[in-house]
Design an enzyme around this catalytic site. Structure first.
Site, PDB file in Angstrom:
ATOM      1  CG  PHE A  52      19.280 -24.268 -19.694  1.00 37.09           C
ATOM      2  CD1 PHE A  52      19.585 -25.284 -20.583  1.00 37.09           C
ATOM      3  CD2 PHE A  52      18.393 -23.279 -20.089  1.00 37.09           C
ATOM      4  CE1 PHE A  52      19.016 -25.317 -21.849  1.00 37.09           C
ATOM      5  CE2 PHE A  52      17.820 -23.310 -21.351  1.00 37.09           C
ATOM      6  CZ  PHE A  52      18.131 -24.339 -22.231  1.00 37.09           C
ATOM      7  CG  ASP A  78      13.469 -20.027 -22.997  1.00 36.72           C
ATOM      8  OD1 ASP A  78      12.285 -20.302 -23.279  1.00 36.72           O
ATOM      9  OD2 ASP A  78      14.086 -20.603 -22.081  1.00 36.72           O
TER      10      ASP A  78
END
Length: 296
Positions: A14, A130
């Site tokens: 990300f 996650d």
């Protein structure tokens, strides 16, 4: 703040993280999010999740920047980086110190407490989705802190524990089976429990759970590999399992956490009880679901 992005700390799916310093002189970690990811959804998830959380085992968000399409998150600086560099023996950097079994055990308990807080004690229930060694940061005292909430899902306490998702999320090797097969059960906090369990087995086994170069199925399917060593009391790393209570305890708890059906996994509160309770009360978990295939 980052002196023109001088010191790069790491990079993930990300964004990229740089070391910075705020006006008061404290070190911080500045995460610059990728522009191409999710139209800003990960940024919103992260700010919304971490701003609601306050716990010793959750990374602290100092602030954020949103200017046009530029997005940055400013976190507390964690001097020892992420957990993955301390547990994987393959490609291990000799300059990285080895952690003792007691340190690894305390890290495991700290992560469990952080997850219990997100699932049970935080005002808004948070599902992380996650959990993996790369997203566990360690401070100067090796206190673990859960980070990277880009895939997190928030749920009101009044809502049912099973939630709906429009897309599967997580990292291969840590994603709970129900995330891709709805017939196995609903998506809930037990999905985080699965990821935690797989990470726990990696902490003890000292290797990633996906071993693409392995010659045999039993080597590829990591939970079976580690379950077999527990059964046979064979060596794991440099120690025999039976001679190390912390390692044996973490393996048993990890194998319970990765049960295929969500309702057969313990809650994080139960995980903490199992990690801190009597060894005599720990039951041997069933063989991992793919063990029959591995035996052939």
């Amino acid at each position: 703040m980052t002196s023109s992005f001088k010191v790069k700390l790491g990079q993930g799916g990300f964004g990229t993280v740089y070391k910075g310093k705020i006006l008061k002189g404290s070190d911080v970690a500045v995460k610059i999010l990728n522009l191409s990811k999710g139209k800003g959804k990960e940024f919103i998830n992260e700010v919304a999740s971490v701003s609601k959380a306050s716990h010793i085992n959750i990374v602290t968000l100092f602030g954020f920047c949103l200017e046009g399409n530029k997005r940055a998150l400013i976190y507390e600086f964690m001097s020892n980086g992420s957990l993955d560099k301390f547990i994987y023996r393959e490609g291990h950097d000799e300059s990285t110190p080895s952690l003792s079994w007691d340190q690894l055990y305390q890290i495991a308990i700290g992560i469990a407490r952080g997850l219990e807080y997100l699932h049970k004690e935080c005002n808004t229930r948070i599902f992380h989705f996650d959990i993996k060694p790369h997203n566990i940061l360690l401070d100067e005292n090796f206190c673990p802190k859960i980070s990277d909430f880009g895939l997190a899902k928030l749920s009101l306490r009044s809502e049912k524990s099973v939630i709906s998702l429009s897309d599967a999320r997580g990292t291969m090797g840590y994603v709970a089976p129900e995330m891709w097969n709805k017939h196995l059960g609903g998506i809930s906090h037990k999905s985080d429990v699965y990821s935690y369990g797989m990470m726990l087995l990696e902490i003890v086994g000292g290797r990633k759970n996906i071993h693409a170069e392995a010659n045999h199925t039993s080597e590829i399917y990591f939970p079976y590999w580690i379950h077999k060593r527990l059964e046979q009391d064979t060596e794991l790393g440099s120690n025999r399992i039976a001679e190390n209570e912390a390692a044996k305890r973490m393996i048993i708890v990890g194998l319970w956490c990765i049960q295929t059906l969500p309702n057969e996994r313990p809650s994080m509160s139960r995980v903490i009880d199992m990690l801190e309770g009597s060894m005599d009360s720990l039951e041997m978990p069933p063989k991992p679901i793919l063990s029959a295939a591995c035996d052939q």
